[in-house]
Scaffold this active site. Structure first.
Site, PDB file in Angstrom:
ATOM      1  N   ARG A  31       1.040  -1.180   0.063  1.00 39.65           N
ATOM      2  CA  ARG A  31      -0.101   0.052   0.225  1.00 39.65           C
ATOM      3  C   ARG A  31       0.654   0.893   0.070  1.00 39.65           C
ATOM      4  O   ARG A  31       0.693   2.277   0.806  1.00 39.65           O
ATOM      5  CB  ARG A  31      -0.828  -0.017   1.301  1.00 39.65           C
ATOM      6  CG  ARG A  31      -1.946  -1.106   1.664  1.00 39.65           C
ATOM      7  CD  ARG A  31      -3.563  -0.510   0.018  1.00 39.65           C
ATOM      8  NE  ARG A  31      -3.978  -1.703  -0.352  1.00 39.65           N
ATOM      9  CZ  ARG A  31      -5.367  -1.760   0.771  1.00 39.65           C
ATOM     10  NH1 ARG A  31      -5.706   0.043   1.424  1.00 39.65           N
ATOM     11  NH2 ARG A  31      -6.235  -2.210   0.200  1.00 39.65           N
ATOM     12  N   ARG A  35      -3.680   6.836   0.824  1.00 42.02           N
ATOM     13  CA  ARG A  35      -3.980   8.623   0.751  1.00 42.02           C
ATOM     14  C   ARG A  35      -2.596   8.528   1.768  1.00 42.02           C
ATOM     15  O   ARG A  35      -3.022  10.122   2.550  1.00 42.02           O
ATOM     16  CB  ARG A  35      -5.150   8.046   1.967  1.00 42.02           C
ATOM     17  CG  ARG A  35      -6.185   7.572   0.667  1.00 42.02           C
ATOM     18  CD  ARG A  35      -7.827   7.247   2.091  1.00 42.02           C
ATOM     19  NE  ARG A  35      -6.783   5.497   2.445  1.00 42.02           N
ATOM     20  CZ  ARG A  35      -7.974   5.038   2.567  1.00 42.02           C
ATOM     21  NH1 ARG A  35      -9.362   5.282   3.004  1.00 42.02           N
ATOM     22  NH2 ARG A  35      -7.670   4.034   3.479  1.00 42.02           N
ATOM     23  N   ASP A  80      -6.332  -2.934  -7.613  1.00 34.17           N
ATOM     24  CA  ASP A  80      -7.111  -3.459  -6.031  1.00 34.17           C
ATOM     25  C   ASP A  80      -8.140  -4.548  -6.056  1.00 34.17           C
ATOM     26  O   ASP A  80      -7.924  -5.021  -7.967  1.00 34.17           O
ATOM     27  CB  ASP A  80      -8.820  -2.660  -5.524  1.00 34.17           C
ATOM     28  CG  ASP A  80      -8.591  -3.334  -4.513  1.00 34.17           C
ATOM     29  OD1 ASP A  80      -8.095  -2.345  -3.956  1.00 34.17           O
ATOM     30  OD2 ASP A  80      -9.739  -3.799  -4.420  1.00 34.17           O
TER      31      ASP A  80
HETATM   32  O1  CP3 Z   1      -0.285   0.704  -3.133  1.00 35.39           O
HETATM   33  C1  CP3 Z   1      -0.223  -0.207  -3.222  1.00 35.39           C
HETATM   34  O2  CP3 Z   1       0.139  -1.509  -2.104  1.00 35.39           O
HETATM   35  C2  CP3 Z   1      -1.197  -0.991  -4.376  1.00 35.39           C
HETATM   36  C3  CP3 Z   1      -2.766  -0.177  -4.558  1.00 35.39           C
HETATM   37  C4  CP3 Z   1      -3.128  -0.982  -3.691  1.00 35.39           C
HETATM   38  C5  CP3 Z   1      -4.897  -0.859  -3.430  1.00 35.39           C
HETATM   39  N1  CP3 Z   1      -5.198  -1.876  -2.848  1.00 35.39           N
HETATM   40  C6  CP3 Z   1      -5.583   0.238  -3.558  1.00 35.39           C
HETATM   41  C7  CP3 Z   1      -6.485   0.572  -2.792  1.00 35.39           C
HETATM   42  C8  CP3 Z   1      -3.769  -2.417  -3.608  1.00 35.39           C
HETATM   43  C9  CP3 Z   1      -1.837  -3.491  -3.494  1.00 35.39           C
HETATM   44  C10 CP3 Z   1      -4.649  -3.402  -2.711  1.00 35.39           C
HETATM   45  C11 CP3 Z   1      -4.438  -4.829  -2.051  1.00 35.39           C
HETATM   46  C12 CP3 Z   1      -6.393  -4.979  -1.764  1.00 35.39           C
HETATM   47  N2  CP3 Z   1      -7.035  -4.273  -1.419  1.00 35.39           N
HETATM   48  C13 CP3 Z   1      -5.914  -6.077  -0.789  1.00 35.39           C
HETATM   49  C14 CP3 Z   1      -4.786  -6.377  -0.136  1.00 35.39           C
HETATM   50  C15 CP3 Z   1      -3.856  -6.325   0.642  1.00 35.39           C
HETATM   51  C16 CP3 Z   1      -4.598  -5.818   2.325  1.00 35.39           C
HETATM   52  O3  CP3 Z   1      -4.633  -4.385   2.614  1.00 35.39           O
HETATM   53  O4  CP3 Z   1      -5.090  -7.236   3.132  1.00 35.39           O
HETATM   54  C17 CP3 Z   1      -7.523  -6.006   0.038  1.00 35.39           C
HETATM   55  C18 CP3 Z   1      -8.373  -6.983   1.174  1.00 35.39           C
HETATM   56  C19 CP3 Z   1      -8.178  -5.096  -1.071  1.00 35.39           C
HETATM   57  C20 CP3 Z   1      -9.652  -4.596  -0.821  1.00 35.39           C
HETATM   58  C21 CP3 Z   1     -10.027  -3.335  -0.180  1.00 35.39           C
HETATM   59  N3  CP3 Z   1      -9.352  -2.087  -1.086  1.00 35.39           N
HETATM   60  C22 CP3 Z   1     -10.567  -2.692   1.089  1.00 35.39           C
HETATM   61  C23 CP3 Z   1     -10.480  -3.834   2.288  1.00 35.39           C
HETATM   62  C24 CP3 Z   1     -10.877  -1.383   0.876  1.00 35.39           C
HETATM   63  C25 CP3 Z   1     -10.550  -0.833   1.959  1.00 35.39           C
HETATM   64  C26 CP3 Z   1      -9.963  -0.188   2.650  1.00 35.39           C
HETATM   65  C27 CP3 Z   1      -8.838   0.849   2.929  1.00 35.39           C
HETATM   66  O5  CP3 Z   1      -7.862   0.978   2.410  1.00 35.39           O
HETATM   67  O6  CP3 Z   1      -9.103   2.164   2.319  1.00 35.39           O
HETATM   68  C28 CP3 Z   1      -9.786  -0.879  -0.408  1.00 35.39           C
HETATM   69  C29 CP3 Z   1      -9.745   0.483  -0.675  1.00 35.39           C
HETATM   70  C30 CP3 Z   1      -8.316   0.812  -1.366  1.00 35.39           C
HETATM   71  N4  CP3 Z   1      -7.495   0.068  -2.434  1.00 35.39           N
HETATM   72  C31 CP3 Z   1      -7.479   1.738  -1.421  1.00 35.39           C
HETATM   73  C32 CP3 Z   1      -6.940   1.444  -2.069  1.00 35.39           C
HETATM   74  C33 CP3 Z   1      -4.894   3.207  -2.461  1.00 35.39           C
HETATM   75  C34 CP3 Z   1      -8.067   3.117  -0.218  1.00 35.39           C
HETATM   76  C35 CP3 Z   1      -9.396   4.043  -0.968  1.00 35.39           C
HETATM   77  C36 CP3 Z   1      -9.270   5.070  -1.552  1.00 35.39           C
HETATM   78  O7  CP3 Z   1      -8.188   5.233  -2.211  1.00 35.39           O
HETATM   79  O8  CP3 Z   1      -9.861   6.148  -1.356  1.00 35.39           O
END
Ligand code: CP3
Length: 357
Positions: A31, A35, A80
């Protein structure tokens, strides 16, 4: 080819994945685009998460932000793990303040049988396009990591329709409708493998399987309900010869089974000391981890001690990739993330005769 020439030719992240000697321990962060960075927040004011993912130029730009700001040794594609569920028929929404929501969750064998097949190039071509752009824009010493979710973790969102602490409906299907469960995980494994293979063909130089929540299972259930499906994905990807990072959290009891499922690098979280995890995995594999993401909120001297401890636990063995044990949290101070990159590079510098820490 002599050792020096090889060091120049192959980036240190890829060398570590293959357990080759490195000049400094490579570091990147799960990640790392998100944000906690002001440039990302500014872009999010104009575009939703799905818009950024679906516009390859924007996804590429966000992927590059931490590479420029932090000096990390690898880039992870901005996407994602839930994107492949959209062409599988999921009505996916990232609801502000709620995380991902799927409005039509899969609950029965009938629901599973209605899932349409996915054509990765046609349905997820925007991800592949972002990869192609990035390969022309990234510096040669910074490899691009592609990724997909693990079958259990992706299934849990599809079945529950949202994040869960208890996995009630997921385990409900596992235990009460095993045929539906295996049909679903079989479908996911097939699609996720196609998706990762396409990412590698588009230019991803390594891939990570994020089975983030599989640590919610007992070892016996992992072996019965998940391992064969993860193995399907990892076998197909490993045949292409690029490093595959197999990551999950809460896996102290699952590491040997996860190793059996596959992967050339194991990702571990902070709940297990890195050296203990490495013994469990076996030294034939590389390891990635495992700083607690909350350490990034601590005073500098505490953070430094934590970084040194992770490096000390890795010792002088080849094949350590420094990372967090899970993703960076949104409130993380950027300067602490930058400091960790500098510390890892400084403390791990391999000099002849250097006394290690
Ligand atoms: O920089 C990176 O790592 C690449 C981008 C990336 C995102 N999601 C973008 C994202 C990666 C590798 C993921 C993987 C992901 N997504 C996982 C596995 C990794 C982990 O954290 O266990 C999971 C379970 C998800 C599903 C997911 N997507 C959730 C549960 C959420 C909401 C929680 C949160 O962190 O806000 C997301 C949203 C998400 N995916 C965001 C980002 C940057 C945040 C949302 C936003 O920008 O408003």
């Amino acid at each position: 080819m002599n050792e020096g020439a090889a060091t120049g030719a192959m980036p240190r992240f890829l060398r570590a994945c293959q357990r080759l000697p490195v000049d400094r321990t490579p570091v990147w962060f799960m990640r790392q685009a998100g944000r906690y960075m002001a440039v990302y927040r500014t872009m999010r004011e104009k575009h939703s998460l799905l818009e950024i993912c679906r516009q390859p130029e924007l996804a590429a730009e966000v992927t590059l932000q931490p590479v420029k700001a932090l000096g990390v040794d690898a880039a992870i594609l901005f996407a994602d793990i839930l994107l492949p569920l959209i062409p599988m028929g999921a009505e996916l929404e990232f609801a502000p303040g709620h995380g991902p929501v799927i409005h039509n969750p899969v609950r029965s064998h009938k629901d599973v049988s209605r899932i349409p097949p996915v054509d990765v190039e046609g349905d997820l071509g925007y991800v592949l396009k972002a990869i192609r752009i990035l390969r022309t824009e990234l510096p040669p010493e910074v490899p691009l990591i592609g990724f997909a979710g693990g079958p259990f973790t992706v299934a849990s969102y599809l079945i529950e329709g949202r994040a869960t602490r208890t996995f009630e409906r997921t385990k409900g299907m596992m235990y009460s409708a095993p045929n539906a469960w295996h049909a679903l995980l079989g479908r996911l494994a097939h699609t996720l493998a196609d998706y990762l293979v396409a990412q590698i063909e588009a230019g991803a130089q390594a891939v990570q399987l994020f089975d983030s929540w599989v640590g919610a299972l007992s070892p016996a259930d992992y072996r019965a309900y998940v391992l064969p499906h993860s193995a399907t994905v990892l076998r197909r990807v490993q045949a292409l010869g690029v490093p595959t990072i197999h990551f999950a959290t809460n896996t102290a009891a699952l590491l040997s089974s996860m190793r059996e499922a596959g992967g050339t690098v194991m990702g571990v979280d902070w709940r297990i000391p890195l050296d203990v995890a490495w013994k469990e995995i076996g030294e034939g594999l590389a390891i990635q981890g495992n700083l607690d993401p909350l350490a990034l909120f601590s005073p500098r001297e505490v953070l430094e001690a934590q970084v040194r401890r992770v490096l000390r636990e890795a010792g002088d063995r080849p094949g350590h990739i420094f990372n967090l044990g899970h993703g960076i949290l949104p409130a993380t101070p950027v300067e602490n993330v930058q400091a960790v990159v500098e510390m890892v590079h400084a403390f791990s510098l391999k000099e002849p005769g250097k006394v290690v820490l």
